[in-house]
Motif scaffolding. Structure first.
Motif, PDB file in Angstrom:
ATOM      1  N   LEU A  84       9.485  37.927 -13.488  1.00  0.00           N
ATOM      2  CA  LEU A  84       8.317  37.990 -12.622  1.00  0.00           C
ATOM      3  C   LEU A  84       8.080  36.652 -12.390  1.00  0.00           C
ATOM      4  O   LEU A  84       7.816  35.763 -13.249  1.00  0.00           O
ATOM      5  CB  LEU A  84       7.208  38.751 -13.436  1.00  0.00           C
ATOM      6  CG  LEU A  84       6.030  39.039 -12.731  1.00  0.00           C
ATOM      7  CD1 LEU A  84       6.093  39.898 -11.455  1.00  0.00           C
ATOM      8  CD2 LEU A  84       4.931  39.791 -13.460  1.00  0.00           C
ATOM      9  N   ARG A  85       7.495  36.276 -11.157  1.00  0.00           N
ATOM     10  CA  ARG A  85       7.123  34.960 -10.688  1.00  0.00           C
ATOM     11  C   ARG A  85       5.933  35.114  -9.860  1.00  0.00           C
ATOM     12  O   ARG A  85       5.840  36.026  -8.788  1.00  0.00           O
ATOM     13  CB  ARG A  85       8.255  34.170 -10.042  1.00  0.00           C
ATOM     14  CG  ARG A  85       7.808  32.961  -9.693  1.00  0.00           C
ATOM     15  CD  ARG A  85       9.041  32.279  -8.846  1.00  0.00           C
ATOM     16  NE  ARG A  85       9.047  32.614  -7.423  1.00  0.00           N
ATOM     17  CZ  ARG A  85       9.977  32.111  -6.730  1.00  0.00           C
ATOM     18  NH1 ARG A  85      11.089  31.461  -6.816  1.00  0.00           N
ATOM     19  NH2 ARG A  85       9.806  32.594  -5.415  1.00  0.00           N
ATOM     20  N   ALA A  86       5.053  34.128 -10.023  1.00  0.00           N
ATOM     21  CA  ALA A  86       3.834  33.999  -9.322  1.00  0.00           C
ATOM     22  C   ALA A  86       3.738  33.048  -8.406  1.00  0.00           C
ATOM     23  O   ALA A  86       4.346  31.793  -9.147  1.00  0.00           O
ATOM     24  CB  ALA A  86       2.410  34.287 -10.205  1.00  0.00           C
TER      25      ALA A  86
ATOM     26  N   GLN B 279      -0.292  33.897  -1.372  1.00  0.00           N
ATOM     27  CA  GLN B 279      -0.232  34.089  -2.960  1.00  0.00           C
ATOM     28  C   GLN B 279       0.770  35.529  -3.044  1.00  0.00           C
ATOM     29  O   GLN B 279       0.740  36.277  -1.954  1.00  0.00           O
ATOM     30  CB  GLN B 279      -1.312  34.374  -3.328  1.00  0.00           C
ATOM     31  CG  GLN B 279      -2.731  33.370  -3.471  1.00  0.00           C
ATOM     32  CD  GLN B 279      -3.439  33.713  -1.974  1.00  0.00           C
ATOM     33  OE1 GLN B 279      -3.447  34.766  -1.572  1.00  0.00           O
ATOM     34  NE2 GLN B 279      -3.752  32.596  -1.404  1.00  0.00           N
ATOM     35  N   GLU B 280       1.445  35.282  -3.880  1.00  0.00           N
ATOM     36  CA  GLU B 280       2.746  36.462  -4.139  1.00  0.00           C
ATOM     37  C   GLU B 280       3.209  36.553  -5.149  1.00  0.00           C
ATOM     38  O   GLU B 280       2.934  35.593  -6.329  1.00  0.00           O
ATOM     39  CB  GLU B 280       3.893  36.072  -2.986  1.00  0.00           C
ATOM     40  CG  GLU B 280       4.766  35.119  -3.661  1.00  0.00           C
ATOM     41  CD  GLU B 280       6.080  34.732  -2.984  1.00  0.00           C
ATOM     42  OE1 GLU B 280       5.989  34.890  -1.429  1.00  0.00           O
ATOM     43  OE2 GLU B 280       6.972  34.332  -3.275  1.00  0.00           O
ATOM     44  N   LEU B 281       3.568  37.725  -5.535  1.00  0.00           N
ATOM     45  CA  LEU B 281       4.354  38.097  -6.953  1.00  0.00           C
ATOM     46  C   LEU B 281       5.726  38.428  -6.495  1.00  0.00           C
ATOM     47  O   LEU B 281       5.825  39.337  -5.635  1.00  0.00           O
ATOM     48  CB  LEU B 281       3.490  39.170  -7.630  1.00  0.00           C
ATOM     49  CG  LEU B 281       2.152  39.060  -8.249  1.00  0.00           C
ATOM     50  CD1 LEU B 281       1.557  40.050  -8.855  1.00  0.00           C
ATOM     51  CD2 LEU B 281       2.593  37.921  -9.490  1.00  0.00           C
ATOM     52  N   GLN B 282       6.939  38.162  -7.148  1.00  0.00           N
ATOM     53  CA  GLN B 282       8.112  38.505  -7.024  1.00  0.00           C
ATOM     54  C   GLN B 282       8.780  39.134  -8.247  1.00  0.00           C
ATOM     55  O   GLN B 282       8.584  38.333  -9.497  1.00  0.00           O
ATOM     56  CB  GLN B 282       8.969  37.326  -6.236  1.00  0.00           C
ATOM     57  CG  GLN B 282      10.311  37.703  -6.010  1.00  0.00           C
ATOM     58  CD  GLN B 282      11.059  36.625  -5.418  1.00  0.00           C
ATOM     59  OE1 GLN B 282      11.273  35.335  -6.094  1.00  0.00           O
ATOM     60  NE2 GLN B 282      11.715  36.936  -4.278  1.00  0.00           N
TER      61      GLN B 282
ATOM     62  N   ARG C  37       8.671  41.913  -3.389  1.00  0.00           N
ATOM     63  CA  ARG C  37       7.825  40.885  -3.499  1.00  0.00           C
ATOM     64  C   ARG C  37       6.504  41.400  -2.771  1.00  0.00           C
ATOM     65  O   ARG C  37       6.396  42.104  -1.704  1.00  0.00           O
ATOM     66  CB  ARG C  37       8.450  39.932  -2.529  1.00  0.00           C
ATOM     67  CG  ARG C  37       7.572  38.484  -2.376  1.00  0.00           C
ATOM     68  CD  ARG C  37       7.930  37.762  -1.305  1.00  0.00           C
ATOM     69  NE  ARG C  37       7.992  38.008   0.124  1.00  0.00           N
ATOM     70  CZ  ARG C  37       8.541  37.621   1.021  1.00  0.00           C
ATOM     71  NH1 ARG C  37       9.589  36.604   0.774  1.00  0.00           N
ATOM     72  NH2 ARG C  37       8.573  38.075   2.088  1.00  0.00           N
TER      73      ARG C  37
END
Length: 254
Positions: free
Chosen positions: A87-89, A113-116, A129
């Motif tokens: 998990l990457r922010a 802004q995102e979360l992947q 994503r």
């Protein structure tokens, strides 16, 4: 009650999302649809600076009706932080310009802004994503600068299917087929009929030269809303994508 594995949950979520988006595309196709063909060129770069932190940069150009009619440019930069190995922010800023002929008539300034989340399902690679964008527009088409603003929410899901290993000495050198979808939803006071912004159905054969370099020739079937209610734009997009990653802190960690 029988326990449900994480892979089964992800698979069910993926299938449900794709079914919903296919139904949505079918419903849109029953409206008035304008056709377009586009060519996109884009380069993505990721620089790992520590075990957790990375810098992100991409830029590209877009044409319509071949490469004689300029459509838009985009430049985007940001930073990412690995919350877990999967998990990457990330957060960053994008700048875009839209053309009419040779003149830029619309500029956009876009924090995001995102979360992947990345998963492995057997031999398949699954990437999801969620991105939130704050979009500030400067419209110069009427000769007087006018400002607009809206939010946009983007959700994408992509499945990587390994097709062929190209080198016995380099196991990372292979041909991969990426298949996925991305839906865009608008929000804000200035959004009326165009809550649905666009949907991209992606088919992307990719040559992964090594773990740091890949090139993809992507077909993007894109449905998008227009300023006119009940009128949509369907674009067939041929999209050349170059991806290059570099680990700047690798020697310090060895």
């Amino acid at each position: 009650m029988l326990p449900i594995s994480r892979s089964s949950q992800v698979s069910f979520s993926l299938l449900s999302t794709l079914f919903f988006l296919l139904c949505q595309n079918k419903a849109i196709a029953q409206k008035e649809v304008v056709r377009s063909e586009q060519v996109w060129l884009q380069s993505y770069h990721e620089a790992k600076v520590s075990e957790k932190w990375m810098l992100l940069l991409d830029g590209g150009f877009r044409w319509r009706d071949g490469v004689d009619d300029k459509l838009a440019y985009i430049v985007r930069a940001g930073a990412g932080y690995a919350l877990t190995p999967r998990l990457r922010a990330s957060a960053g800023f994008a700048h875009l310009g839209g053309y009419a002929g040779e003149k830029v008539i619309r500029r956009e300034y876009r924090p995001y802004q995102e979360l992947q989340l990345k998963d492995q399902l057997g031999r398949l690679n699954l990437s999801q994503r969620l991105r939130i964008e704050e979009r500030f527009f400067d419209d110069l088409a009427v000769g007087v600068s006018t400002a607009d603003f809206n939010f946009r929410f983007r959700y994408s899901v992509m499945v990587g299917i390994p097709l062929l290993r190209l080198s016995a000495k380099n196991p990372d050198r292979r041909l991969v087929l990426n298949v996925g979808d991305e839906v865009f939803i608008n929000a804000g006071q200035q959004i009326t009929h165009n809550v649905f912004d666009q949907n991209r159905l992606i088919l992307s054969p990719s040559l992964q030269w090594n773990k740091d370099l890949s090139i993809a020739l992507t077909y993007n079937s894109q449905f998008a809303s227009t300023p006119a209610p009940e009128v949509f734009l369907h674009s067939r997009i041929y999209w050349l994508q170059l991806r290059y990653n570099v680990d700047l802190g690798k020697k310090d960690r060895q």
